[in-house]
Design a protein around this motif. Sequence first.
Motif, PDB file in Angstrom:
ATOM      1  N   GLY A 295       0.816  -1.210   0.000  1.00  7.66           N
ATOM      2  CA  GLY A 295       0.000   0.000   0.000  1.00  7.66           C
ATOM      3  C   GLY A 295       0.851   1.261   0.000  1.00  7.66           C
ATOM      4  N   CYS A 298       2.260   1.681  -3.541  1.00  9.37           N
ATOM      5  CA  CYS A 298       1.231   2.146  -4.489  1.00  9.37           C
ATOM      6  C   CYS A 298       0.918   3.626  -4.287  1.00  9.37           C
ATOM      7  CB  CYS A 298      -0.043   1.319  -4.319  1.00  9.37           C
ATOM      8  SG  CYS A 298       0.103  -0.376  -4.910  1.00  9.37           S
ATOM      9  N   LYS A 299       0.899   4.053  -3.056  1.00  5.33           N
ATOM     10  CA  LYS A 299       0.614   5.461  -2.774  1.00  5.33           C
ATOM     11  C   LYS A 299       1.765   6.364  -3.217  1.00  5.33           C
ATOM     12  CE  LYS A 299      -0.911   8.544   0.955  1.00  5.33           C
ATOM     13  NZ  LYS A 299      -1.241   8.639   2.407  1.00  5.33           N
ATOM     14  N   PRO A 302       1.927   6.200  -7.767  1.00  4.06           N
ATOM     15  CA  PRO A 302       0.610   5.896  -8.341  1.00  4.06           C
ATOM     16  C   PRO A 302       0.623   5.765  -9.864  1.00  4.06           C
ATOM     17  CG  PRO A 302       0.730   8.202  -7.690  1.00  4.06           C
ATOM     18  CD  PRO A 302       1.982   7.559  -7.195  1.00  4.06           C
TER      19      PRO A 302
END
Length: 713
Positions: A295, A298-299, A302
């Motif tokens: 996570g 991904c942040k 992006p």
Amino acid sequence: MSNKCTPTQLIEAVDQCFNSEGWLVRQGLTFEPEQHRYAIDVARWLQGDTKQIALMEAETGIGKTLGYMIPLMLHLSFTGKRGLVATHTVHLQNQIMQEGDLALAKDYLDDCGYRIASIAQVIGANHYLNPNRLKLLLNNYLTEEKQQPYLQAMESCLAQDGLLETFLSEIEALPEGITEDGIAIKTKDSSEHGNDQFQKDRLSAQDADLIITSHTVAIIDAKYNTMLGRKDGRDIEFMVLDEADGFERAAESFMGKKFWPSRIRRLLSVLEPHLTPKRRSQAYEAINAAKAIEGLICKACPEYHDDKKRSLLLEDGADLTERVHGQREIIVSHASGILGLLKKRAKNLDNDTQMLVEELEHSFAFLKEFNNEDHKYGYLGISRSPIKGISALEVTYPKPAAVINQMVNQEKGVNARLMLTSATLSDGNKGSFKSIQGGLGVRVELFEEGDFYRPEKFGDMRFILTFPQIPAPFAKTLDEQEQIVVALSPSWLAYTASLITVASERGPLLVLTSSYEETMRLGELLTHLPVIVHRPGEALKEKLAQFQEHKGVLLTPAAWEGVSLRDNDGGQLFQNLMITRIPTPPPNPFREKVMIRHWKDWNPKLRDDKLEGWLQAARQNRAIRKFRQGVGRLIRKRTDVGTVWIADPRFPWPISIATNKTWTNLKRAIPERFLESYQRHSQTYWADGSFKTLDEVARGFRQDVTKSEVESV
């Protein structure tokens, strides 16, 4: 022979072998002036008459292998010291061990009454069969009766050389579900794998005067000082890196590491039923920590379709670094307990599960080492894959080939001498050695000024180029999620297939592609031809053997270097070679970020445009070196002739009307002895199936310009 060698003794012995009336000529070989000069210079390097690191580019036709092998074996015989020859391909190692050069060297020493150095070949662990893993997999996939042919082949293999290649040659095919990688010895395997020959080969290297091995094995030995061993205290003092233009790539592959947190999730989820409630709870915590790392990645990244935005150095975000390492430490804190339990229960687990436990152990080891302290000379970061956006942790060294410092400055005060040689070591014809020097990351003062050894006349080569109006190899398109992606152009593939068809009419054709995907796409368009398609996972050796037997067309991305294809009587097998596209290295955004940070740490005042220029130059120099290697597959002997077909419209023409300025430097990829042919006699192949000379194209271009000027008036 005495261990003391007079300053002139080695030079005299080498000269008596290579001169115009020397031993080689008396054996029926042709006198090669540049081979003579090359061998004398190797002798000078061995005696310490040059700087510690020598750079020697010896083009095809020089007789490079013999040119360094005889001086090296003579010097080891005279002095009692140890040496090493490392190559980029196993193919060249086998050529050295099994073909004429080594035998000639031994014959010369024997005729002169000199002691012949003992020789051992050391290849990577993954080239050996792991019989224990094979038997486990056979039990899982086959009945006892159907296992017998494979077990017999295994016993035969172990009685010979223990090599995976030997085992595969004695069976028709592996059973479905079993792969070559799955039955090979891994570097981290225990010694209880059941392959005694592997252990014997390693032990023989400890006693050998001369070791023939790979770049990767040499790198591992330099880094860990364990692979080759020094049983009697004699260090390896002379190292020849043949095919040295591939050394940097081998170092990058070994020193740069990537890990996908999803692997931890998958492994722990599958192994969870074999855990106690306490360890199962720890596994859940580790799975959640892996999800949290994904996570965070991904942040932070992006826009993974954008090369510049799909990777990040951890040091660029203090908060991100702290959070990633916090989750990583949760996983590492549970690793010992989970692994300890699984290993205790290993005897009761099936073979597939045991291999999953091994994979989990390797994954935990990476995460444990993924910290700033253990990677104080590398850079840590995160990235996402360009198509599916899969999250990864990465560690990369800005100068991975700097492991060479450990080769030339070994412990115990031994300063080994290193020679880098290849047919394509420099930056191209009339180029320098700057790119290879920069990639090695060694102090400039250690290098001897590089030298070139080129035959004045060697074969004849012609060129057929692609007209620039042909579509480029890649085009932008939309994927299923309507995201813009770059993919092989169908129009370019169709044109290239038509060019292959025309070229194949002139006889056997070797086609060098730049990827397996491209190879298979072209193969689908060429079913009307006797085409051999080299697919991923298939052995190159088998495809080369098919080509030698059946001729036709061979499509492969794996024969750019280290391959010399001849027919059964040593004559020229093929006279047409095609290079489908400029072999640019695949993008590695994270590594490029590391390089930029490394350069800025060195000089904070460097401008971004300057740094981008350096990256572009590095990409081009690698493409040039690989292109030169590919072209070198065609003309291997003095009487060889042939045509190089180039299907990439970006490749520069000799005349200015069609020059692609981005790739103008690629002209340096043409061997100097064939430059005149390229400049004067190149032809172009047009989409309508016609051929035109450069003069015809130039005249047509001038007529079109004149016509347009008249019409505008």
